[in-house]
Each structure stands twice: as structure tokens, then as C-alpha cells.
Design an enzyme around this catalytic site. Structure first.
Site, PDB file in Angstrom:
ATOM      1  N   SER A   9       0.813  -1.218   0.000  1.00 58.81           N
ATOM      2  CA  SER A   9       0.000   0.000   0.000  1.00 58.81           C
ATOM      3  C   SER A   9       0.845   1.267   0.000  1.00 58.81           C
ATOM      4  O   SER A   9       0.350   2.356  -0.307  1.00 58.81           O
ATOM      5  CB  SER A   9      -0.950   0.005   1.203  1.00 58.81           C
ATOM      6  N   SER A  10       2.140   1.134   0.340  1.00 58.13           N
ATOM      7  CA  SER A  10       3.020   2.307   0.375  1.00 58.13           C
ATOM      8  C   SER A  10       4.473   1.845   0.343  1.00 58.13           C
ATOM      9  O   SER A  10       4.764   0.644   0.362  1.00 58.13           O
ATOM     10  CB  SER A  10       2.759   3.141   1.643  1.00 58.13           C
ATOM     11  N   GLY A  11       5.394   2.807   0.285  1.00 56.90           N
ATOM     12  CA  GLY A  11       6.816   2.525   0.421  1.00 56.90           C
ATOM     13  C   GLY A  11       7.388   1.591  -0.625  1.00 56.90           C
ATOM     14  O   GLY A  11       7.025   1.633  -1.797  1.00 56.90           O
ATOM     15  N   SER A  45      15.255  -7.770   3.584  1.00 56.34           N
ATOM     16  CA  SER A  45      15.920  -7.699   4.877  1.00 56.34           C
ATOM     17  C   SER A  45      16.298  -6.234   5.120  1.00 56.34           C
ATOM     18  O   SER A  45      15.470  -5.335   4.922  1.00 56.34           O
ATOM     19  CB  SER A  45      17.141  -8.628   4.881  1.00 56.34           C
ATOM     20  N   TYR A  81      14.410  -4.404  15.914  1.00 60.30           N
ATOM     21  CA  TYR A  81      14.298  -4.407  14.454  1.00 60.30           C
ATOM     22  C   TYR A  81      15.478  -5.151  13.839  1.00 60.30           C
ATOM     23  O   TYR A  81      15.300  -6.010  12.958  1.00 60.30           O
ATOM     24  CB  TYR A  81      14.242  -2.968  13.936  1.00 60.30           C
ATOM     25  N   LYS A  94      15.583  -8.744  11.514  1.00 61.34           N
ATOM     26  CA  LYS A  94      16.208  -8.844  10.196  1.00 61.34           C
ATOM     27  C   LYS A  94      17.371  -9.835  10.199  1.00 61.34           C
ATOM     28  O   LYS A  94      17.592 -10.534   9.208  1.00 61.34           O
ATOM     29  CB  LYS A  94      16.660  -7.456   9.732  1.00 61.34           C
TER      30      LYS A  94
END
Length: 279
Positions: free
Chosen positions: A18-20, A138, A152, A156
Site C-alpha cells: 500500500s506504500s513505500g 531484509s 528491528y 532482520k
């Protein structure tokens, strides 16, 4: 019977579209003639989205039933899935001490287990086809611990290890598995970052946390467009034998990954601490 995609049209699933990054990838790959299904937690199968060049379907990667329903919908429409881009994710910020188990579990539920659910859902079809590409998004933070981004980074790092193993397991079935490790890009990731509850109340790390976060957010907002990552994704999913890892982003950030491999650990650690002003 093994079948293979045509060079100019692949059926592609992109989570978090939906974005990015996800939206940029979905838009570019659609423009290239591929059949793209993007996912969003807020979409619905009944709602026709007219302002997008790709199909947006509902999927919450935290929910196995939702993942299975999304994959089943694509297979009903197209009878195959040629590529998956596991992009859905978010970031939390705060010191490790100020990150509760509930908060880090939520981080892993989306970033790691969400990716795993999607991989497991599409693999039977790809094995049946005898072909497929899985691209796991990643981060350079999955190669090096970033202060006040520990949860975070950990999510990853976990993606890195699982992807390495998965790549070897499924290569004999004609399936290519790849890691893309972006640095800082200008996306909605910055405004969607969640600060841990304790980090907003405890004074112990407050000053250093704020300094580090300001640097991180400035680099993100001055980063390249996600369209550059979309170009790389298209290259990877159309390559018959892509390599395991591709870094993306600014030259200095990409060099940091190389520097970590060749520099003494103490020197690399000091460089990171200086960068984020926590020395």
C-alpha cells in the site's frame, strides 16, 4: 508437469504494497507487464481499486488464515505464482532494556513470522511448477546491530539466517531465494516507526536515544527514492540465477556492510557509536 513463466509476464505477490517499497515495486512491475497482486491489511476482495495499476488484495501476514486466503485467491485467478516479494514490516525503536517481550514479539510477528508464513504458503505451488523466485526484504540492519533499533535488527538478522537455509533447501526444485538489504530510503517507514513504551518514560537512555533517532530519521528522509529498490527487485526476479545477497541504498551505508567484514570488531563498533553519537 513443470511449467515456466513467460519472459515478459510473471505472476507476482508483493506483501505490504500500500506504500513505500512495496508500492514502488508493485507499480514498476505492473508497468513492465507483469500480473501483480499487492497486499494490504486494509484491502478487501470485493473492493475494486481503480487508481492502482495492480490488484490490491487483503492479507495480514500475522494471520495464517489470511495468508492462505490471499495465496488461494491468486492461484484461483492465475493458477501459478512466479515470484514473491516479502516486504511487509515495520520498525520499533528503543533501547533493548526499554523493549518489553510483548513489543519484541510484535516486531517478530510481522517482520519474521509474517515472512515465514508467506514462504511456506507459496512453496508447494512453486515446487509443483518447478520454478519461482522468493525475495525477502531484509535490511543493512540485518547485517549489523543498530543502537536503539535492537529489536528491528534482531528480526532482520533472523530473516538472514532463515533465508540462507531456505535457499539451499529449495534450489533443487528450481526455486531461487534472495535477500535484498536496503539501507535508508525515503519512505513512510520513518513516520510509522513505533517507540517502545518504556523508552518514552525512562530517563536512563533518553538523551542518547533521541540523538541516535534524530540521525536515523534524517538519513531516512534524505535517502533515495524507493523506486531505485523497485528496479533492483525487477532485476532479481527476472534473473535465472540471482545471487544470495543484494545491498541497496547510499554508498557509505553499503560500504559499512563491507567494512564490518574486514575491520576489527572494536574498530567497527567505535565507528557505529560515533555515527550515532552515543560514544
Amino acid at each position: 508437469m513443470k511449467t515456466h513463466p513467460t519472459p515478459d509476464r510473471r505472476v507476482i505477490l508483493i506483501t505490504g504494497a500500500s506504500s513505500g517499497f512495496g508500492h514502488a515495486c508493485a507499480r514498476l512491475l505492473s508497468e513492465k507487464g507483469h500480473r501483480v497482486f499487492g497486499t494490504s491489511r486494509n484491502a478487501s476482495f470485493e473492493q475494486e481499486v481503480k487508481d492502482r495499476p495492480f490488484t490490491l488484495i487483503p492479507m495480514d501476514v500475522r494471520d495464517q488464515d489470511s495468508v492462505d486466503a490471499g495465496v488461494a485467491y491468486i492461484l484461483k485467478q492465475e493458477s501459478r505464482i512466479d515470484a514473491v516479494v516479502n516486504n511487509a514490516g515495520f520498525g520499533i525503536a528503543g533501547s533493548v532494556e526499554d523493549t518489553s517481550l510483548e513489543e519484541i514479539c510484535a516486531q517478530f510477528e510481522t517482520n519474521f513470522f509474517g515472512m515465514l508464513r508467506v514462504c511456506r504458503a507459496v512453496l508447494p505451488q512453486m515446487r509443483s511448477q518447478g520454478s519461482g523466485h522468493i525475495v525477502n526484504i531484509s535490511s543493512l540492519a540485518g547485517l549489523m546491530g543498530v543502537p536503539f533499533q535492537g529489536a528491528y535488527s534482531a528480526s532482520k538478522f533472523a530473516i538472514e539466517g532463515l533465508t540462507e537455509a531456505l535457499r539451499m533447501e529449495v534450489k533443487p526444485f528450481g526455486i531461487q531465494v534472495v535477500l535484498i538489504e536496503p539501507g535508508d530510503f525515503k519512505t513512510g517507514f520513518t513516520k510509522n516507526r513505533v517507540k517502545t513504551k518504556a523508552s518514552q518514560q525512562s530517563p536512563v537512555y533518553a538523551e542518547k536515544f533521541q540523538k541516535a533517532l534524530e540521525i536515523i530519521e534524517k538519513e531516512e528522509q534524505n535517502g533515495p527514492s524507493p523506486d531505485k529498490l523497485a528496479v533492483l527487485v525487477e532485476k532479481v526476479i527476472t534473473h535465472p540465477a540471482p545471487r544470495l545477497r543484494y545491498t541497496a541504498g547510499g554508498m557509505l551505508q553499503r560500504f559499512a556492510a563491507v567494512f564490518k567484514r574486514i575491520a576489527p570488531a572494536s574498530l567497527f563498533e567505535r565507528a557505529i557509536m560515533i555515527t550515532y553519537r552515543i560514544n
